[in-house]
Enzyme design. Structure first.
Site, PDB file in Angstrom:
ATOM      1  N   HIS A  99       0.769  -1.196   0.023  1.00  0.00           N
ATOM      2  CA  HIS A  99       0.076   0.084   0.045  1.00  0.00           C
ATOM      3  C   HIS A  99       0.649   1.374  -0.017  1.00  0.00           C
ATOM      4  O   HIS A  99       0.409   2.313  -0.507  1.00  0.00           O
ATOM      5  CB  HIS A  99      -0.847  -0.029   1.096  1.00  0.00           C
ATOM      6  N   HIS A 112       5.826   6.661   6.605  1.00  0.00           N
ATOM      7  CA  HIS A 112       5.237   6.105   5.204  1.00  0.00           C
ATOM      8  C   HIS A 112       4.946   7.208   4.335  1.00  0.00           C
ATOM      9  O   HIS A 112       4.438   8.490   4.897  1.00  0.00           O
ATOM     10  CB  HIS A 112       4.490   5.055   5.418  1.00  0.00           C
ATOM     11  N   HIS A 153       2.428   8.794   0.745  1.00  0.00           N
ATOM     12  CA  HIS A 153       1.366   8.683   0.139  1.00  0.00           C
ATOM     13  C   HIS A 153       1.838   9.160  -1.145  1.00  0.00           C
ATOM     14  O   HIS A 153       2.319  10.523  -1.397  1.00  0.00           O
ATOM     15  CB  HIS A 153       0.147   9.147   0.647  1.00  0.00           C
ATOM     16  N   HIS A 174       3.862  10.784   6.418  1.00  0.00           N
ATOM     17  CA  HIS A 174       2.984  10.531   7.864  1.00  0.00           C
ATOM     18  C   HIS A 174       4.185   9.788   8.740  1.00  0.00           C
ATOM     19  O   HIS A 174       4.790   8.728   8.412  1.00  0.00           O
ATOM     20  CB  HIS A 174       2.111   9.535   7.640  1.00  0.00           C
ATOM     21  N   THR A 215      -6.058   6.867   8.166  1.00  0.00           N
ATOM     22  CA  THR A 215      -6.539   6.882   6.857  1.00  0.00           C
ATOM     23  C   THR A 215      -6.526   5.626   6.041  1.00  0.00           C
ATOM     24  O   THR A 215      -6.800   5.711   4.845  1.00  0.00           O
ATOM     25  CB  THR A 215      -5.534   7.877   5.882  1.00  0.00           C
ATOM     26  N   THR A 216      -6.182   4.571   6.840  1.00  0.00           N
ATOM     27  CA  THR A 216      -6.368   3.248   6.046  1.00  0.00           C
ATOM     28  C   THR A 216      -7.206   2.169   7.044  1.00  0.00           C
ATOM     29  O   THR A 216      -7.438   2.714   8.390  1.00  0.00           O
ATOM     30  CB  THR A 216      -5.176   2.586   5.878  1.00  0.00           C
TER      31      THR A 216
END
Length: 295
Positions: A89, A115, A117, A142, A224-225
């Site tokens: 992801h 991580h 995005h 993040h 957010t996941t």
């Protein structure tokens, strides 16, 4: 000889099964549990205090009592074996427990991982999760922390009240390479496939962030996941991190997800703010020269 061939075939079959046996529990764009259907399997994803959000400057409340952060253990370079993982992801970097948020939040929070995005799908070059006045930035970092005053570990804190705090940083593209990201980005090719892990020997977390850490927005939200747990205190910084256009392209085009498709647009869309208030540590200037509300 025949036994050897049969054994080799069995090993290849077993390896093939293992490579494709990962159960994809959720996705962003495709599949039965894509973003639009997260709430069917993970009910909290349909709750009322979700993240990310669109930060609308005209609704931000300036709070002069919000103090600047005191970060401990962020200043590098740090030497060690920091795991760099393609989790299917995102790309994730494991962080040492010596990195903490000492002041500026209600509790002491200890770092766990950071991580990214990003975008890249269908010519969409912007991939931040949080947006500001509807504008999506190139990417977003993040840094995830757990409340180490109330809980003994991340696993204990991840679904508990006041369990998590995330520092979020937005990215813009520039003409020069950001050398503090060079090793991480160069090693993406070694973790091309989901589930692969490598090591980063030197990490300089503070240098990977913008110089100005005094101006930020804060609100209460969620992961957010999935499972979208609503126990995250979010701090979104106003100053941006600069990566070169080539670094952004490498981020968008190197990693594969669990379906062996290029991992792109790994961001959740903005969620309704509802009854929440976004606060700021600084007076936010509006395009017309006005300033945000003062508490």
């Amino acid at each position: 000889m025949r036994c050897s061939i049969q054994l080799s075939f069995y090993i290849l079959l077993l390896l093939s099964f293992n490579c494709h046996s990962h159960v994809v529990e959720w996705t962003y764009q495709e599949g039965e549990v894509d973003e639009a259907n997260w709430a069917k399997k993970y009910p909290l994803c349909g709750a009322t205090h979700q993240s990310p959000i669109d930060i609308q400057k005209k609704k931000v409340v300036y709070n002069s009592e919000m103090s600047s952060f005191e970060l401990e253990g962020y200043d590098g370079p740090l030497h060690g074996d920091f795991e760099l993982t393609n989790n299917g992801h995102s790309v994730q970097i494991g962080l040492p427990f010596t990195m903490k948020i000492k002041k500026g939040l209600p509790h002491v929070y200890t770092a766990v991982q950071m991580h990214l995005h990003w975008g890249g799908l269908d010519l969409e070059t912007s991939g931040s999760e949080h947006t500001i006045d509807g504008m999506r930035y190139m990417a977003e970092l993040h840094i995830v922390h757990y409340n180490s005053e109330l809980y003994g570990s991340f696993d204990e804190a991840k679904d508990k009240p006041e369990g998590l705090a995330v520092l979020a940083f937005l990215y813009e593209d520039g003409h020069f390479e950001n050398t503090y990201y060079s090793e991480v980005i160069s090693k993406l090719t070694t973790i091309r496939y989901a589930g692969q892990v490598t090591k980063v020997k030197i990490l300089d977390p503070l240098a990977m962030l913008p110089e100005n850490l005094e101006n930020f927005y804060r609100y209460q939200g969620s992961l957010t996941t999935p499972p979208c747990t609503e126990n995250v205190l979010w701090t979104v910084f106003d100053s941006k991190v600069i990566l070169s256009q080539n670094q952004i392209k490498l981020l968008e085009n190197t990693l594969l997800d669990w379906h062996n498709k290029t991992l792109r647009n790994d961001y959740r869309h903005a969620q309704p703010l509802n009854d929440r208030v976004v606060k700021s540590s600084f007076r936010v200037k509006m395009p017309k020269g006005e300033y945000s509300i003062i508490k």
